[in-house]
Structures are given as C-alpha cells and as structure tokens.
Design a protein around this motif. Structure first.
Motif, PDB file in Angstrom:
ATOM      1  N   PHE A   1       0.804  -1.214   0.000  1.00 41.15           N
ATOM      2  CA  PHE A   1       0.000   0.000   0.000  1.00 41.15           C
ATOM      3  C   PHE A   1       0.842   1.272   0.000  1.00 41.15           C
ATOM      4  N   LEU A   2       2.077   1.205   0.461  1.00 41.32           N
ATOM      5  CA  LEU A   2       2.980   2.347   0.343  1.00 41.32           C
ATOM      6  C   LEU A   2       3.116   2.744  -1.128  1.00 41.32           C
ATOM      7  N   VAL A   3       3.313   1.768  -1.969  1.00 46.28           N
ATOM      8  CA  VAL A   3       3.449   2.024  -3.404  1.00 46.28           C
ATOM      9  C   VAL A   3       2.134   2.533  -3.991  1.00 46.28           C
ATOM     10  N   VAL A   4       1.011   1.902  -3.642  1.00 48.35           N
ATOM     11  CA  VAL A   4      -0.301   2.290  -4.177  1.00 48.35           C
ATOM     12  C   VAL A   4      -0.621   3.735  -3.821  1.00 48.35           C
ATOM     13  N   PHE A   5      -0.468   4.109  -2.559  1.00 47.17           N
ATOM     14  CA  PHE A   5      -0.863   5.444  -2.116  1.00 47.17           C
ATOM     15  C   PHE A   5       0.090   6.523  -2.626  1.00 47.17           C
ATOM     16  N   ALA A   6       1.360   6.235  -2.681  1.00 45.35           N
ATOM     17  CA  ALA A   6       2.305   7.223  -3.213  1.00 45.35           C
ATOM     18  C   ALA A   6       1.986   7.514  -4.675  1.00 45.35           C
ATOM     19  N   THR A   7       1.654   6.484  -5.425  1.00 47.31           N
ATOM     20  CA  THR A   7       1.305   6.650  -6.829  1.00 47.31           C
ATOM     21  C   THR A   7       0.025   7.466  -6.997  1.00 47.31           C
ATOM     22  N   ALA A   8      -0.936   7.333  -6.052  1.00 47.29           N
ATOM     23  CA  ALA A   8      -2.212   8.048  -6.120  1.00 47.29           C
ATOM     24  C   ALA A   8      -2.127   9.466  -5.557  1.00 47.29           C
ATOM     25  N   GLY A   9      -0.978   9.867  -5.044  1.00 47.46           N
ATOM     26  CA  GLY A   9      -0.826  11.208  -4.491  1.00 47.46           C
ATOM     27  C   GLY A   9      -1.425  11.360  -3.104  1.00 47.46           C
ATOM     28  N   LEU A  10      -1.674  10.256  -2.421  1.00 48.30           N
ATOM     29  CA  LEU A  10      -2.176  10.284  -1.037  1.00 48.30           C
ATOM     30  C   LEU A  10      -0.965  10.108  -0.123  1.00 48.30           C
ATOM     31  N   TYR A  11      -0.255  11.218   0.074  1.00 43.10           N
ATOM     32  CA  TYR A  11       1.042  11.156   0.724  1.00 43.10           C
ATOM     33  C   TYR A  11       0.973  10.784   2.199  1.00 43.10           C
TER      34      TYR A  11
END
Length: 191
Positions: free
Chosen positions: A35-45
């Motif tokens: 989920f670190l990768v998923v959220f960083a990609t979605a701009g949910l820092y």
C-alpha cells in the motif's frame, strides 16, 4: 498488481487480527509495503507515509503480543478505559489539524480526509498493539471515510478491500467484546 497484493494481504491481516493471531503483524508488514506504493502513486502522501509508520508499529505490536509479563502471561484483550480513550481521541484532533496543514502545503489530493484517516489509523493501531477493544471503533470510523475516498480516486480494488475491512472490523468488535467478557469466542485463537 500491487493494489491486488495489498487487497489480499490486507484481508488476511485483518482476519488474523479478528482472531487475535500474532501472524497479523508479519502479514501486515507485507501489506504496508504494497500500500505504500499504491498510495504514493495516487498522491495520497499521508496514507503512503502512514505505511512506513505502520511498519514500525507492526514491529512494536508483534513484540507486545509475543512478550510475557512478570507472571508469565501474554497480553489479553481488554477495554481501554476513559483515560486511554481520551488520550487516543485527544491525539487525533491535533494530529489531523497538523497533518492537514502539512498535506495542503505538499499539494496532497485530499488533505483533510487523508489527515483524518491517518490520525484515526495511528490511534487505532496504538490501541490494537495493546489489545484494546476500542481499536475497532477507530478502524470503523477510518474505514467509513476510506471507502468513498479511495473510490473517488479510482482505487476501486482498494475501496473494495476497505468494505471488507469494515465488515471484519464489525466482526472483530463483536469477537473481542465476547473474549473480554470471558465468554469463549468461537473465532478467538491464542496469540
């Protein structure tokens, strides 16, 4: 693919938590990485950063659940009490305000909701690490925000896993309440 791996490991992690099984922590660590990768990609820092914090909290929780007290007993499911709950909720408010300000400055795509869910999740994890029943209330509140947030971001598998998490949280609340009341819970397993 990463989002689906997060889905699977997340579902297993929450299920293990419902069952008070210590394996929730290593599975949770894998889930945090996905989920670190998923959220960083979605701009949910904040959600991305939260995964890093959850890695550290998972290590702490794993230790908490495995260690024994001076009487040789392991940590048991119990209620938090007013002071612990006040501390948890009292931490959510300033953390949300501070994170909203920080996330606005870095152009997070949903600063307030990202901050609120981050603060709720951190407080919930702290309560979970010490096997406090009230952790479920905070997870439920966070999930009720996460579901529409992730759907709005087009993260449909993630939104779907949070619907599953919500159901598991409701079940976990029921199971942990039974366990704390001293009645045998059909799904409770020794940690």
């Amino acid at each position: 693919m990463t989002e689906w791996l997060g889905f699977v490991t997340g579902a297993i992690c929450v299920w293990l938590t419902v069952r008070t099984n210590v394996w929730t922590f290593p599975v949770g660590i894998a889930n945090n990485g996905f989920f670190l990768v998923v959220f960083a990609t979605a701009g949910l820092y904040a959600d991305a950063g939260l995964q890093v914090v959850f890695l550290a909290l998972a290590a702490h929780g794993w230790w908490q659940w495995l260690r024994r007290d001076t009487a040789g007993e392991r940590l048991t499911v119990r209620r938090g009490g007013p002071r612990i709950l006040a501390a948890a909720i009292g931490a959510v408010i300033p953390a949300t305000l501070l994170l909203t300000w920080l996330l606005t400055a870095v152009h997070d795509t949903a600063p307030f909701l990202d901050a609120l869910t981050t603060a709720l999740s951190l407080a919930a994890q702290w309560l979970l690490n010490t096997k406090r029943i009230e952790n479920w209330y905070l997870w439920i509140a966070a999930d009720l925000i996460y579901i529409p947030l992730y759907a709005a971001k087009g993260l449909y598998p993630t939104a779907a896993v949070y619907v599953l998490f919500l159901g598991l949280c409701l079940y976990g609340l029921h199971t942990w309440n039974r366990e704390a009341a001293g009645r045998p819970a059909a799904t409770a397993v020794a940690a």
